[in-house]
Scaffold this motif. Structure first.
Motif, short mmCIF file in Angstrom:
data_model
loop_
_atom_site.label_atom_id
_atom_site.label_comp_id
_atom_site.label_asym_id
_atom_site.label_seq_id
_atom_site.Cartn_x
_atom_site.Cartn_y
_atom_site.Cartn_z
N THR A 1 -14.31 0.03 -3.56
CA THR A 1 -13.19 -0.49 -4.35
C THR A 1 -13.62 -1.47 -5.43
O THR A 1 -12.76 -2.10 -6.06
CB THR A 1 -12.16 -1.17 -3.43
N ALA B 1 0.83 -1.21 0.00
CA ALA B 1 0.00 0.00 0.00
C ALA B 1 0.86 1.26 0.00
O ALA B 1 0.46 2.29 -0.55
CB ALA B 1 -0.94 0.00 1.20
N GLN C 1 -5.56 7.58 -1.22
CA GLN C 1 -6.69 7.82 -0.31
C GLN C 1 -6.47 9.04 0.57
O GLN C 1 -7.29 9.34 1.44
CB GLN C 1 -6.91 6.58 0.57
N ALA D 1 -7.71 1.15 0.93
CA ALA D 1 -6.31 1.02 0.50
C ALA D 1 -5.77 -0.36 0.84
O ALA D 1 -5.03 -0.96 0.05
CB ALA D 1 -5.47 2.11 1.16
N GLN E 1 -7.08 -2.89 -1.65
CA GLN E 1 -6.33 -2.79 -2.89
C GLN E 1 -4.99 -3.51 -2.78
O GLN E 1 -4.56 -4.19 -3.73
CB GLN E 1 -6.10 -1.32 -3.25
N PHE F 1 -1.20 3.26 -2.66
CA PHE F 1 -2.62 3.12 -2.33
C PHE F 1 -3.03 4.00 -1.15
O PHE F 1 -4.13 4.55 -1.13
CB PHE F 1 -2.96 1.66 -2.05
N PHE F 2 -2.17 4.10 -0.13
CA PHE F 2 -2.47 5.01 0.99
C PHE F 2 -2.49 6.45 0.51
O PHE F 2 -3.39 7.23 0.87
CB PHE F 2 -1.44 4.85 2.11
#
Length: 334
Positions: free
Chosen positions: A333, A50, A59, A239, A242, A55-56
């Motif tokens: 998601t 992430a 977000q 996240a 994902q 991914f973090f």
């Protein structure tokens, strides 16, 4: 992402990698700060992913990780509000509610813990552990309860062996058996269950073969904080989902293995074996970090049987859960 090493005084195995495990790239954009507390191990691969795959950041989150030295430290830090989210065995959330009277709630799943009971070479069967030492993290939570039940199922009762509390982390438990020789048995997860045979330890059995379905690593929060920060919790879980999807896409194996080698300082063949375990479609990381309700009911049943909690009758699981955060994140998601 920032990582701190708080009161972690375990053996050198993997310790050299701890500060690098969750290092945030220089110049990374600031976001909503989130303080997370976890144990070090292969279960942290979603955090590596992430972070490195953004991914973090996508977000709008600035996730800061603390590596705990024991479940007691983790629970106390959560209860004190030092951290917003913890990832460890679901039974620790139950212990926070029942033993610390903290308003804690589980919001997501993760895995079955990948735990196995390992013993020193001279131990050939469960009965050989009478008069020996079992090393645990805390005496009344999670994998200690599993170990007690595994021994009891083979006729070895509490009181017929000594329990050592020198095993705050899996790294400490493997050292207690393989290096310091102060214990003859202990529960180990990844990567330690892969490393253990290389250090001369033998496996007596797996958690899931003994207990059945088991909700291991889970994400939990203090209910009042989560209620006041719902959107942040949902973004965080999204996240994480994902990251799990990325891991379980086998085309990413080489990159995921490289992350384990880099962050945990594992030999490539060990990292590859660990990846194969967590990426397994049936028994690896839970699909989309789903929560295993049947596995959690077994967690509660185990606490009732082993500790005599609730008069031996486990309560309904719903009181410890609020999966509406997860449901919202999963929908986001799709």
């Amino acid at each position: 992402m920032r990582v701190s090493r708080q009161r972690f005084a375990g053996p050198r195995l993997l310790v050299a990698a701890l500060l690098a495990c969750f290092a945030q790239p220089a110049g990374a954009a600031a976001g909503i700060p989130l303080d997370i507390i976890v144990f070090s191990g292969v279960q942290d691969l979603p955090f590596f992913v992430a972070t490195e795959k953004g991914f973090f950041e996508e977000q709008g989150l600035n996730v800061r990780i603390t590596l705990t030295g024991s479940s007691t430290e983790l629970r106390e830090g959560m209860a004190a509000g030092k951290y917003q989210i913890a990832h460890t065995a679901a039974d620790n959330a139950v212990a926070m509610v029942e033993l610390q009277h903290a308003d804690t709630v589980i919001v997501m799943g993760g895995d079955n813990s990948f735990n196995h009971l390992f013993v020193t070479p001279e131990i050939e069967k469960y009965e050989d552990l009478r008069g020996k030492t079992l090393v645990v993290d805390a005496p009344n939570t999670a994998f200690a309860l599993v170990a007690y039940q595994m021994l009891a199922d083979h006729g070895v009762k509490r009181g017929e062996y000594t329990v050592s509390l020198e095993g705050g982390t899996p790294a400490k438990r493997i050292a207690s058996m393989a290096d310091n020789r102060i214990a003859q048995a202990g529960m180990l997860n990844l990567p330690y269950s892969v490393l253990a045979p290389r250090k001369g330890l033998r496996e007596l059995g797996s958690l899931t073969s003994a207990i059945g379905q088991y909700q291991g690593t889970s994400g939990f929060v203090l209910r009042p904080w989560a209620g006041a920060n719902r959107d942040t919790v949902v973004k965080y879980i999204a996240a994480y989902i994902q990251a799990v999807r990325w891991i379980k896409t086998l085309a990413h194996k080489a990159e995921a293995v490289a992350m384990l080698v880099n962050h945990l300082k594992l030999a490539p063949e060990v990292a590859a074996q660990c990846y194969d375990i967590v990426a397994d479609p049936a028994t690896g990381f839970a699909k989309d970090a789903e929560f295993d309700l049947k596995g959690f009911e077994n967690v509660l049943k185990l606490r009732a049987v082993v500790e005599g909690a609730w008069g031996g009758r486990p309560p309904a699981a719903a009181g410890y859960l609020d999966l509406s955060f997860y449901d919202q994140a999963a929908a986001k998601t799709k």
